[in-house]
Design a protein around this motif. Structure first.
Motif, PDB file in Angstrom:
ATOM      1  N   PRO A 259      17.881  40.004 -24.203  1.00  0.00           N
ATOM      2  CA  PRO A 259      17.395  39.231 -23.057  1.00  0.00           C
ATOM      3  C   PRO A 259      17.180  37.750 -23.381  1.00  0.00           C
ATOM      4  CG  PRO A 259      16.290  41.342 -23.132  1.00  0.00           C
ATOM      5  CD  PRO A 259      17.071  41.228 -24.398  1.00  0.00           C
ATOM      6  N   MET A 260      16.525  37.456 -24.505  1.00  0.00           N
ATOM      7  CA  MET A 260      16.303  36.059 -24.863  1.00  0.00           C
ATOM      8  C   MET A 260      17.624  35.362 -25.170  1.00  0.00           C
ATOM      9  SD  MET A 260      14.442  33.470 -25.161  1.00  0.00           S
ATOM     10  CE  MET A 260      12.831  34.241 -24.910  1.00  0.00           C
ATOM     11  N   ALA A 261      18.532  36.059 -25.835  1.00  0.00           N
ATOM     12  CA  ALA A 261      19.844  35.480 -26.128  1.00  0.00           C
ATOM     13  C   ALA A 261      20.571  35.126 -24.845  1.00  0.00           C
ATOM     14  CB  ALA A 261      20.672  36.451 -26.969  1.00  0.00           C
ATOM     15  N   ARG A 262      20.457  35.982 -23.833  1.00  0.00           N
ATOM     16  CA  ARG A 262      21.111  35.722 -22.554  1.00  0.00           C
ATOM     17  C   ARG A 262      20.551  34.460 -21.910  1.00  0.00           C
ATOM     18  NH1 ARG A 262      25.756  37.895 -20.086  1.00  0.00           N
ATOM     19  NH2 ARG A 262      25.595  37.571 -17.836  1.00  0.00           N
ATOM     20  N   VAL A 263      19.244  34.289 -21.970  1.00  0.00           N
ATOM     21  CA  VAL A 263      18.616  33.098 -21.392  1.00  0.00           C
ATOM     22  C   VAL A 263      19.096  31.837 -22.102  1.00  0.00           C
ATOM     23  CG1 VAL A 263      16.427  31.884 -21.091  1.00  0.00           C
ATOM     24  CG2 VAL A 263      16.581  34.322 -20.538  1.00  0.00           C
TER      25      VAL A 263
ATOM     26  N   VAL B 106      21.308  28.852 -20.316  1.00  0.00           N
ATOM     27  CA  VAL B 106      20.823  27.472 -20.203  1.00  0.00           C
ATOM     28  C   VAL B 106      21.799  26.508 -20.862  1.00  0.00           C
ATOM     29  CG1 VAL B 106      18.999  25.878 -20.892  1.00  0.00           C
ATOM     30  CG2 VAL B 106      18.403  28.146 -20.026  1.00  0.00           C
ATOM     31  N   LEU B 107      22.269  26.858 -22.048  1.00  0.00           N
ATOM     32  CA  LEU B 107      23.244  26.000 -22.728  1.00  0.00           C
ATOM     33  C   LEU B 107      24.510  25.856 -21.895  1.00  0.00           C
ATOM     34  CD1 LEU B 107      24.285  24.412 -25.163  1.00  0.00           C
ATOM     35  CD2 LEU B 107      24.980  26.586 -26.193  1.00  0.00           C
ATOM     36  N   GLY B 108      25.029  26.974 -21.391  1.00  0.00           N
ATOM     37  CA  GLY B 108      26.237  26.919 -20.567  1.00  0.00           C
ATOM     38  C   GLY B 108      26.045  26.073 -19.322  1.00  0.00           C
TER      39      GLY B 108
ATOM     40  N   GLY C 111      23.947  29.319 -34.432  1.00  0.00           N
ATOM     41  CA  GLY C 111      23.669  30.604 -35.054  1.00  0.00           C
ATOM     42  C   GLY C 111      23.216  31.679 -34.095  1.00  0.00           C
ATOM     43  N   TRP C 112      23.484  31.508 -32.802  1.00  0.00           N
ATOM     44  CA  TRP C 112      23.052  32.496 -31.809  1.00  0.00           C
ATOM     45  C   TRP C 112      23.932  33.733 -31.878  1.00  0.00           C
ATOM     46  CZ3 TRP C 112      22.212  28.727 -27.084  1.00  0.00           C
ATOM     47  CH2 TRP C 112      21.130  27.874 -27.381  1.00  0.00           C
ATOM     48  N   ALA C 113      23.347  34.871 -31.515  1.00  0.00           N
ATOM     49  CA  ALA C 113      24.020  36.158 -31.710  1.00  0.00           C
ATOM     50  C   ALA C 113      25.178  36.395 -30.751  1.00  0.00           C
ATOM     51  CB  ALA C 113      22.996  37.288 -31.584  1.00  0.00           C
ATOM     52  N   HIS C 114      25.123  35.816 -29.558  1.00  0.00           N
ATOM     53  CA  HIS C 114      26.137  36.091 -28.539  1.00  0.00           C
ATOM     54  C   HIS C 114      26.707  34.783 -27.975  1.00  0.00           C
ATOM     55  CE1 HIS C 114      24.923  40.344 -28.494  1.00  0.00           C
ATOM     56  NE2 HIS C 114      23.673  39.896 -28.513  1.00  0.00           N
TER      57      HIS C 114
ATOM     58  N   GLY D 120      15.817  37.814 -14.369  1.00  0.00           N
ATOM     59  CA  GLY D 120      16.529  39.061 -14.634  1.00  0.00           C
ATOM     60  C   GLY D 120      16.405  39.511 -16.074  1.00  0.00           C
ATOM     61  N   ALA D 121      16.411  38.567 -17.014  1.00  0.00           N
ATOM     62  CA  ALA D 121      16.235  38.919 -18.428  1.00  0.00           C
ATOM     63  C   ALA D 121      14.854  39.520 -18.665  1.00  0.00           C
ATOM     64  CB  ALA D 121      16.450  37.685 -19.300  1.00  0.00           C
ATOM     65  N   GLY D 122      13.863  39.010 -17.936  1.00  0.00           N
ATOM     66  CA  GLY D 122      12.522  39.584 -18.042  1.00  0.00           C
ATOM     67  C   GLY D 122      12.500  41.037 -17.596  1.00  0.00           C
ATOM     68  N   LEU D 123      13.202  41.336 -16.515  1.00  0.00           N
ATOM     69  CA  LEU D 123      13.290  42.727 -16.049  1.00  0.00           C
ATOM     70  C   LEU D 123      13.994  43.603 -17.084  1.00  0.00           C
ATOM     71  CD1 LEU D 123      14.259  42.236 -12.285  1.00  0.00           C
ATOM     72  CD2 LEU D 123      12.028  42.875 -13.217  1.00  0.00           C
ATOM     73  N   ALA D 124      15.079  43.073 -17.657  1.00  0.00           N
ATOM     74  CA  ALA D 124      15.806  43.836 -18.668  1.00  0.00           C
ATOM     75  C   ALA D 124      14.930  44.110 -19.888  1.00  0.00           C
ATOM     76  CB  ALA D 124      17.067  43.076 -19.084  1.00  0.00           C
ATOM     77  N   TRP D 125      14.165  43.116 -20.311  1.00  0.00           N
ATOM     78  CA  TRP D 125      13.281  43.284 -21.468  1.00  0.00           C
ATOM     79  C   TRP D 125      12.243  44.371 -21.203  1.00  0.00           C
ATOM     80  CZ3 TRP D 125       7.973  42.495 -22.075  1.00  0.00           C
ATOM     81  CH2 TRP D 125       7.514  42.565 -23.398  1.00  0.00           C
ATOM     82  N   LEU D 126      11.654  44.350 -20.017  1.00  0.00           N
ATOM     83  CA  LEU D 126      10.653  45.363 -19.675  1.00  0.00           C
ATOM     84  C   LEU D 126      11.267  46.750 -19.687  1.00  0.00           C
ATOM     85  CD1 LEU D 126       8.747  43.595 -16.745  1.00  0.00           C
ATOM     86  CD2 LEU D 126       7.859  44.096 -19.034  1.00  0.00           C
ATOM     87  N   PHE D 127      12.480  46.859 -19.186  1.00  0.00           N
ATOM     88  CA  PHE D 127      13.147  48.158 -19.114  1.00  0.00           C
ATOM     89  C   PHE D 127      13.534  48.654 -20.507  1.00  0.00           C
ATOM     90  CE2 PHE D 127      16.890  50.886 -18.366  1.00  0.00           C
ATOM     91  CZ  PHE D 127      16.342  51.795 -17.468  1.00  0.00           C
ATOM     92  N   LEU D 128      14.166  47.783 -21.284  1.00  0.00           N
ATOM     93  CA  LEU D 128      14.634  48.189 -22.610  1.00  0.00           C
ATOM     94  C   LEU D 128      13.484  48.438 -23.577  1.00  0.00           C
ATOM     95  CD1 LEU D 128      17.665  45.750 -22.988  1.00  0.00           C
ATOM     96  CD2 LEU D 128      17.761  48.227 -22.666  1.00  0.00           C
TER      97      LEU D 128
END
Length: 362
Positions: free
Chosen positions: A322-326, A330-332, A222-225, A259-267
């Protein structure tokens, strides 16, 4: 060595330490030129589209502009053909998947088509000797065609704007490629050799199966991406040996988390379009400067850049990205390691054992 016995050296702490080793890139100058060319192409095409009546399509020419990343180590006479081929492989899969989506394909069907394209693209990248940064960029661009499409006009517009971005990248590379010449670059790295056709076909089939498995698992969760899981699986499967596959998995996971952490802070600060574009341009250039030293460094820049580019194409879908990307990465990575081990040959496992013993002795 059996597959079961290979798990221990594959997961040994030494593989983790090796993943963070820093090495000198083949040519920092060529990497910087490729980064500058790509950043300039992205800046021009995205800004121009934003100021046009088609501002809602501004993410698509940015994908086409990534063609400038390719051929950085190729001889002068091969650079422009490689950039042109890269533009084709960035544009055609995106247009094809957009058309399939418009035809009414279900989400699972779209992901299977994406996975099949990942396998085909890997074969074409090998056959045409396109080289670094490899098939992952093309799969990333193709993911932009997976989402719902409301009309055939949208299919044409997406394809046309992606192709326009590739054309601008080609023009910029042609105008500035003399800056790329590096007399210190070894001749051996000037072009990537191609695998035999049979080997490339088998590798492509493995990538397709691995990408499909990862994407469908993400969809079932059920993940978004879920398409992003296919990108992670494809990236990990690029390793030529088992220990390199493990390195890629570790590097991609760690780099993506940071990198996702940086994106989260920016967004989280709800930046305007122009701040997002500036960040994408700077991150693109920084990526090319650092990725040759270690893949982790590159992913720390690539991840926020990819998320910000996605936000340009779908500005209302940034929450939770960002969390979806992580999670997808990891799954991939896990699916990629499992498939690499499952399809490994006796020679592959013998090479892993020899590498492990050498590392212990060293």
């Amino acid at each position: 060595m059996s597959r079961r016995a290979a798990i221990r050296p594959l997961l040994a702490p030494a593989r983790i330490r090796e993943s963070f080793a820093v090495a000198a890139p083949p040519s920092l100058r060529n990497a910087a030129v490729a980064g500058l060319q790509t950043s300039l192409a992205v800046l021009i095409v995205v800004a121009a589209t934003h100021l046009s009546p088609w501002a809602h399509l501004e993410g698509y020419p940015a994908l086409g502009a990534l063609a400038a990343l390719f051929g950085r180590f190729a001889p002068a006479e091969r650079r422009m053909p490689i950039v042109a081929l890269a533009g084709l492989l960035l544009t055609a899969p995106l247009g094809l998947l957009s058309a399939v989506s418009m035809a009414g394909a279900a989400p699972a069907t779209m992901l299977l088509c994406l996975a099949l394209l990942a396998g085909v693209l890997s074969v074409l990248v090998n056959r045409w000797r396109i080289g670094a940064p490899g098939v992952v960029i093309f799969v990333f661009a193709a993911c932009a065609g997976v989402g719902p499409v409301d009309s055939w006009r949208t299919v044409v517009e997406r394809t046309a704007f992606t192709a326009a971005g590739a054309a601008v990248a080609w023009w910029i590379c042609r105008a500035s490629d003399s800056l790329r010449a590096d007399p210190a670059l070894p001749v051996a790295t000037a072009a990537d050799g191609a695998r035999p056709a049979l080997h490339a076909g088998i590798a492509g089939a493995r990538i397709a199966l691995c990408a499909a498995t990862a994407a469908l698992l993400a969809l079932a969760a059920g993940w978004a991406h879920p398409a992003w899981a296919a990108i992670g699986a494809t990236a990990v499967m690029q390793g030529t040996q088992l220990h390199i596959t493990m390195h890629r998995a570790v590097q991609r996971t760690v780099g993506t988390v940071l990198g996702a952490g940086l994106a989260w802070l920016f967004l989280a600060h709800h930046p305007t379009f122009w701040w997002v574009l500036l960040a994408v341009v700077l991150l693109q250039f920084a990526t090319e400067l650092v990725i040759g030293f270690n893949y982790v460094f590159g992913l720390i820049c690539v991840t926020p850049m990819a998320l910000l580019m996605t936000s340009l194409a779908a500005p209302h879908a940034t929450a939770g990205m960002p969390m979806a990307r992580v999670l997808d990465t990891v799954l991939g990575a896990l699916v990629g390691i499992a498939f690499a081990l499952l399809f490994s040959t006796l020679d592959d496992r013998a090479h892993l054992a020899a590498h492990h013993e050498k590392a212990r002795a060293g």
